[in-house]
Design a protein around this motif. Structure first.
Motif, PDB file in Angstrom:
ATOM      1  N   GLN A  77      28.603  62.382  45.523  1.00  6.08           N
ATOM      2  CA  GLN A  77      28.676  61.541  44.291  1.00  6.08           C
ATOM      3  C   GLN A  77      27.306  61.044  44.538  1.00  6.08           C
ATOM      4  OE1 GLN A  77      30.365  61.185  41.849  1.00  6.08           O
ATOM      5  NE2 GLN A  77      30.266  58.926  41.120  1.00  6.08           N
ATOM      6  N   ILE A  79      25.386  57.332  42.899  1.00  6.44           N
ATOM      7  CA  ILE A  79      25.713  56.138  42.429  1.00  6.44           C
ATOM      8  C   ILE A  79      24.519  55.700  41.473  1.00  6.44           C
ATOM      9  CG2 ILE A  79      26.063  53.862  42.895  1.00  6.44           C
ATOM     10  CD1 ILE A  79      28.225  55.855  44.067  1.00  6.44           C
ATOM     11  N   LYS A  80      24.904  55.053  40.365  1.00 12.32           N
ATOM     12  CA  LYS A  80      23.966  54.793  39.478  1.00 12.32           C
ATOM     13  C   LYS A  80      22.961  53.529  39.978  1.00 12.32           C
ATOM     14  CE  LYS A  80      23.343  52.653  34.780  1.00 12.32           C
ATOM     15  NZ  LYS A  80      23.878  52.170  33.536  1.00 12.32           N
ATOM     16  N   ALA A  85      24.734  50.530  47.180  1.00 11.54           N
ATOM     17  CA  ALA A  85      25.452  51.679  48.205  1.00 11.54           C
ATOM     18  C   ALA A  85      24.625  51.404  49.561  1.00 11.54           C
ATOM     19  CB  ALA A  85      25.120  52.856  47.568  1.00 11.54           C
ATOM     20  N   THR A  90      18.418  50.235  46.194  1.00  8.32           N
ATOM     21  CA  THR A  90      18.820  49.814  44.870  1.00  8.32           C
ATOM     22  C   THR A  90      17.689  49.274  44.412  1.00  8.32           C
ATOM     23  OG1 THR A  90      20.953  49.484  45.814  1.00  8.32           O
ATOM     24  CG2 THR A  90      20.460  48.145  43.732  1.00  8.32           C
ATOM     25  N   ASP A 105      28.054  47.848  50.279  1.00 12.76           N
ATOM     26  CA  ASP A 105      28.465  48.643  49.064  1.00 12.76           C
ATOM     27  C   ASP A 105      29.055  47.685  48.237  1.00 12.76           C
ATOM     28  OD1 ASP A 105      27.926  51.369  50.133  1.00 12.76           O
ATOM     29  OD2 ASP A 105      29.877  51.154  51.299  1.00 12.76           O
ATOM     30  N   VAL A 109      31.570  51.086  44.703  1.00 14.72           N
ATOM     31  CA  VAL A 109      31.214  52.169  45.632  1.00 14.72           C
ATOM     32  C   VAL A 109      31.977  52.056  46.671  1.00 14.72           C
ATOM     33  CG1 VAL A 109      29.339  52.913  47.333  1.00 14.72           C
ATOM     34  CG2 VAL A 109      28.862  52.101  44.916  1.00 14.72           C
ATOM     35  N   VAL A 119      28.361  59.757  49.455  1.00 18.87           N
ATOM     36  CA  VAL A 119      27.350  59.300  48.641  1.00 18.87           C
ATOM     37  C   VAL A 119      26.046  60.136  48.863  1.00 18.87           C
ATOM     38  CG1 VAL A 119      25.989  57.358  47.858  1.00 18.87           C
ATOM     39  CG2 VAL A 119      28.409  57.086  47.927  1.00 18.87           C
ATOM     40  N   LYS A 122      21.301  58.310  44.590  1.00 18.78           N
ATOM     41  CA  LYS A 122      21.420  57.570  43.376  1.00 18.78           C
ATOM     42  C   LYS A 122      21.082  58.261  41.917  1.00 18.78           C
ATOM     43  CE  LYS A 122      22.270  53.169  45.106  1.00 18.78           C
ATOM     44  NZ  LYS A 122      21.445  52.336  44.470  1.00 18.78           N
ATOM     45  N   ASP A 172      29.479  57.984  37.964  1.00 19.08           N
ATOM     46  CA  ASP A 172      29.732  56.683  37.631  1.00 19.08           C
ATOM     47  C   ASP A 172      28.551  56.221  36.878  1.00 19.08           C
ATOM     48  OD1 ASP A 172      27.656  54.728  39.508  1.00 19.08           O
ATOM     49  OD2 ASP A 172      28.455  56.382  40.491  1.00 19.08           O
ATOM     50  N   GLU A 215      31.177  48.718  34.538  1.00 18.58           N
ATOM     51  CA  GLU A 215      30.852  49.844  35.106  1.00 18.58           C
ATOM     52  C   GLU A 215      32.112  50.729  34.754  1.00 18.58           C
ATOM     53  OE1 GLU A 215      28.812  48.914  39.439  1.00 18.58           O
ATOM     54  OE2 GLU A 215      31.080  48.276  39.182  1.00 18.58           O
ATOM     55  N   GLN A 232      38.061  53.628  40.239  1.00 22.21           N
ATOM     56  CA  GLN A 232      37.334  52.597  39.778  1.00 22.21           C
ATOM     57  C   GLN A 232      38.071  51.311  39.432  1.00 22.21           C
ATOM     58  OE1 GLN A 232      35.104  54.450  36.742  1.00 22.21           O
ATOM     59  NE2 GLN A 232      33.188  54.726  37.965  1.00 22.21           N
TER      60      GLN A 232
END
Length: 476
Positions: A77, A79-80, A85, A90, A105, A109, A119, A122, A172, A215, A232
């Motif tokens: 996975q 993550i946007k 995370a 980020t 997180d 997440v 994870v 990104k 996500d 989200e 989520q």
């Protein structure tokens, strides 16, 4: 052998039945990323392969001991890049944040990891998530899965392209002004903006007023999307306005009989919204699938002048976005490193008054009540997910549509604000392809907190449109 077209649900079953190992899934994922991601630039901040393979081996060891963390056990996975995370950058797509590494997180997440996901990195997003076109000065642009010369949309552009290119089983994203819906429509996948409060967001600067952003999940299949939503969603003390109710309902069967459901077609709002040629045609063709399922499709008319809605929207958006940019401007030198669209939002917000915000809130209330009245006639509303086709990736945003000039950097996406402003669930479903070979999405808007009913109708549509939905991007 891992089939990249396998649904997330079937992949989960295969992993748990030990028909495929977590290591094989990870290796296959990394190989596809190495082959396809250099052109699309969907996944960024990818972790070292050795570290990821070590995590996959641990997931296999857990299964060997009869231990499963959940339905996402061992699934890669990304993550946007607006969400935290731990141990990953980020950046928010901002050069001011390019070296920031999250120490913990975010809530979403945490929940995804608790379900067993690994994870891997990104997914790319525009600077501060602003604008439905994924490009930034940190990582560059993300390119459309169907035509790399075109935009992927945004702000969940990286997530949508990663799905379309089979780099991830689910993804996500987040949505303020169509960011889960526009890129989904432009990359031929599904994207759901959940009901306001369905997916709590933490950490958050404000948890009482800032409710327009949320989200949510994206996927190639509605059942996969619903499964990710079940992970989520769920109330949390850090989000006092989050919805109660067991999110496990979204992991159940989506089978239903759509016969008799009433679909209200908003179209271009009686000519108010300019649209490029072919957009309405493709969406109206998709509506034929609903008619074929026994739904009643009729024209719907907003119960409030759309220009009034837009003006109230501008106030709310500036009031919420401006304070997000303000901390970066404590140092005046940072202004040179923030994109013009973000500065415009901030500068406009400086002139807002409390009285203006309350007036805009009253307008929003009238709009919400008008939407309730529409749902006395219809079970779901339908509207194009975008007013234009995916445009050239070198452009910042469309300056005009069908000869009509756009007066703000986001006016060209006005079509998506109605679900957001009313706090309603909305899902983008693949509508089909234009003469240009590019995909378009149809947005379905559900009743207040009607996420499950909306998912069931979208699932029925998917089953009725399997041949069209099964189309894959070139080179995939």
């Amino acid at each position: 052998m891992v089939n990249p077209d396998t649904s997330a649900l079937n992949l989960s079953r295969a992993i748990h039945l030990k028909q495929v190992s977590c290591q094989e899934v990870m290796q296959s994922t990394l190989e596809r990323i190495a082959r396809l991601n250099p052109q699309s630039n969907a996944i960024v901040s990818l972790q070292e392969p050795e570290l990821l393979m070590a995590q996959a081996r641990e997931r296999d060891a857990q299964l060997a001991r009869g231990e499963s963390m959940g339905w996402m056990h061992g699934m890669p996975q990304a993550i946007k890049d607006l969400a935290h995370a731990q141990g990953l950058r980020t950046t928010l797509g901002s050069p001011l944040m390019k070296d920031f590494v999250s120490s913990e997180d975010g809530l979403m997440v945490q929940r995804i990891k608790a379900a067993g996901a690994i994870v891997i990195g990104k997914t790319n997003t525009p600077e501060f998530g602003l604008g439905s076109h994924t490009f930034n000065e940190v990582f560059g642009p993300t390119r459309n899965a169907w035509d790399p010369s075109k935009t992927a949309g945004g702000s969940s552009g990286g997530a949508a392209v990663a799905l379309a290119q089979r780099l991830l089983p689910v993804a996500d994203g987040s949505d303020f002004m169509g960011s889960l819906r526009n890129p989904a429509g432009w990359n031929h996948v599904f994207g759901l903006r959940p009901s306001q409060g369905r997916v709590p967001m933490s950490p958050a600067q404000d948890v009482f007023i800032a409710q327009l952003a949320t989200e949510g999940p994206m996927a190639r299949h509605v059942a996969d999307l619903a499964l990710l939503l079940s992970t989520q969603a769920g109330t949390h003390p850090s989000s006092p306005l989050s919805l109660t109710g067991d999110p496990a309902v979204f992991a159940g069967s989506l089978d239903s009989d759509p016969k008799g459901k009433r679909v209200g077609w908003l179209g271009n709002l009686q000519g108010y919204l300019p649209m490029e040629e072919g957009v309405l045609d493709v969406c109206e063709s998709a509506l034929n699938s609903f008619s074929g399922m026994g739904c009643a499709v009729d024209e719907a008319v907003l119960g409030m002048p759309p220009e009034q809605i837009w003006q109230a929207w501008l106030v709310w958006r500036q009031a919420l976005v401006g304070p997000r940019i303000a901390p970066f401007l404590i140092n005046p030198a940072n202004r040179a490193h923030i994109k013009a669209e973000a500065l415009w939002e901030h500068d406009q917000s400086l002139h807002l008054t409390g009285a203006q915000l309350m007036a805009a809130s009253a307008s929003r209330t009238r709009f919400y009540l008008s939407m309730l009245a529409m749902f006395e006639k219809f079970d779901v509303l339908a509207i194009p997910v975008a007013q234009v086709w995916p445009f050239d990736a070198s452009l910042r945003w469309p300056q005009s549509i069908a000869g009509q000039s756009m007066d703000t950097y986001h006016r060209w996406m006005e079509v998506v604000i109605y679900a957001t402003f009313a706090g309603l669930p909305s899902i983008s479903v693949p509508a089909g392809f234009g003469a240009n070979g590019l995909p378009m999405g149809l947005a379905l808007i559900g009743k207040p907190q009607g996420d499950l009913a909306l998912l069931k109708l979208a699932h029925a549509y998917e089953m009725a449109s399997q041949e069209m939905i099964a189309r894959r991007p070139p080179g995939i």
